[in-house]
Design a protein around this motif. Structure first.
Motif, mmCIF file in Angstrom:
data_model
loop_
_atom_site.group_PDB
_atom_site.id
_atom_site.type_symbol
_atom_site.label_atom_id
_atom_site.label_comp_id
_atom_site.label_asym_id
_atom_site.label_seq_id
_atom_site.Cartn_x
_atom_site.Cartn_y
_atom_site.Cartn_z
ATOM 1 N N THR A 125 0.831 -1.208 0.000
ATOM 2 C CA THR A 125 0.000 0.000 0.000
ATOM 3 C C THR A 125 0.866 1.259 0.000
ATOM 4 O O THR A 125 0.592 2.218 -0.729
ATOM 5 C CB THR A 125 -0.934 0.004 1.221
ATOM 6 N N MET A 126 1.910 1.259 0.817
ATOM 7 C CA MET A 126 2.781 2.423 0.907
ATOM 8 C C MET A 126 3.474 2.706 -0.430
ATOM 9 O O MET A 126 3.478 3.845 -0.918
ATOM 10 C CB MET A 126 3.838 2.218 1.997
ATOM 11 N N VAL A 127 4.031 1.660 -1.044
ATOM 12 C CA VAL A 127 4.751 1.847 -2.306
ATOM 13 C C VAL A 127 3.785 2.219 -3.426
ATOM 14 O O VAL A 127 4.096 3.075 -4.266
ATOM 15 C CB VAL A 127 5.554 0.577 -2.659
ATOM 16 N N GLN A 128 2.610 1.596 -3.457
ATOM 17 C CA GLN A 128 1.598 1.960 -4.451
ATOM 18 C C GLN A 128 1.240 3.439 -4.351
ATOM 19 O O GLN A 128 1.191 4.149 -5.356
ATOM 20 C CB GLN A 128 0.326 1.130 -4.256
ATOM 21 N N THR A 129 0.990 3.887 -3.125
ATOM 22 C CA THR A 129 0.591 5.281 -2.906
ATOM 23 C C THR A 129 1.676 6.245 -3.355
ATOM 24 O O THR A 129 1.401 7.234 -4.042
ATOM 25 C CB THR A 129 0.267 5.509 -1.414
ATOM 26 N N ALA A 142 9.739 2.998 -12.904
ATOM 27 C CA ALA A 142 10.484 2.081 -12.040
ATOM 28 C C ALA A 142 9.769 1.910 -10.699
ATOM 29 O O ALA A 142 9.686 0.797 -10.156
ATOM 30 C CB ALA A 142 11.905 2.605 -11.821
ATOM 31 N N MET A 143 9.230 3.009 -10.178
ATOM 32 C CA MET A 143 8.484 2.936 -8.922
ATOM 33 C C MET A 143 7.222 2.104 -9.096
ATOM 34 O O MET A 143 6.849 1.314 -8.219
ATOM 35 C CB MET A 143 8.142 4.348 -8.442
ATOM 36 N N MET A 144 6.552 2.257 -10.243
ATOM 37 C CA MET A 144 5.346 1.467 -10.495
ATOM 38 C C MET A 144 5.683 -0.010 -10.650
ATOM 39 O O MET A 144 4.915 -0.876 -10.209
ATOM 40 C CB MET A 144 4.641 1.973 -11.752
#
Length: 198
Positions: free
Chosen positions: A137-141, A164-166
């Motif tokens: 959840t944190m990385v998605q947000t 890259a983050m996605m």
């Protein structure tokens, strides 16, 4: 014996109201994303709506726990509101041709599948949150917020950083989905074993 505290909690408490506000923000985000897909102020406005929605997600959960405002309605609607907001943002990013559709579809399939699984195993017990889900959840947000903000307008390589983050969000989403699936199957197995012994 006294009745459980949750039975006395009013339906329209501050936690549930924040959840419904987040639900209402989903169509708002979609409309703004359709109207302002290429302007910097429009992109910032869409990002602001998403960030505000995520803040309400944190706030309603904190209030529900700290003030003992947990209700069946909140348990049902909170994850639905979360998935709807995240899904809407991802779909609009794919419509903008920023995030590839395969990433969006993979994340949505995981989110919908695990949500359905949670409801189908409720008769065996509630599947608790875990660190894998929280990390996802944190990385998605963070990834979605980064992609919504038009950083690439000011610095071209930001587009690749966002992708890259996605990609990291996709990996964590699939991993946490497998963890939840394993935990759900174990919960069901243990509940059935306990019932057989009884």
């Amino acid at each position: 014996m006294t009745a459980p505290r949750t039975a006395e909690v009013p339906l329209w408490n501050i936690a549930n109201i924040l959840t419904m506000v987040r639900c209402a923000m989903v169509p708002l985000l979609v409309v703004l994303a359709i109207l302002y897909p290429e302007t910097v102020p429009g992109r910032l406005l869409v990002a602001g709506v998403f960030v505000l929605a995520m803040i309400t997600d944190f706030a309603d959960g904190h209030l529900a726990r700290s003030r003992n405002l947990i209700t069946d309605f909140g348990k049902l609607m909170d994850p639905i509101a979360d998935k709807a907001m995240t899904g809407a943002a991802l779909i609009m990013l794919s419509v903008w041709e920023y995030v590839p559709w395969w990433m969006t579809i993979l994340i949505l399939v995981r989110e919908i599948g695990i949500t359905v699984m949670r409801f189908t195993i409720l008769k065996y017990g509630a599947l608790p949150a875990n660190m894998a889900g929280k990390a996802k959840t944190m990385v998605q947000t963070i990834a979605i917020t980064f992609c919504l903000i038009p950083f690439e307008v000011w610095w071209a390589p930001a587009r690749w950083i966002g992708l890259a983050m996605m990609l990291l969000a996709v990996v964590l989403t699939v991993w946490s989905g497998l963890v939840n699936l394993k935990d759900g199957l174990r919960l069901r197995r243990e509940a059935l074993a306990g019932g057989a012994e009884a």
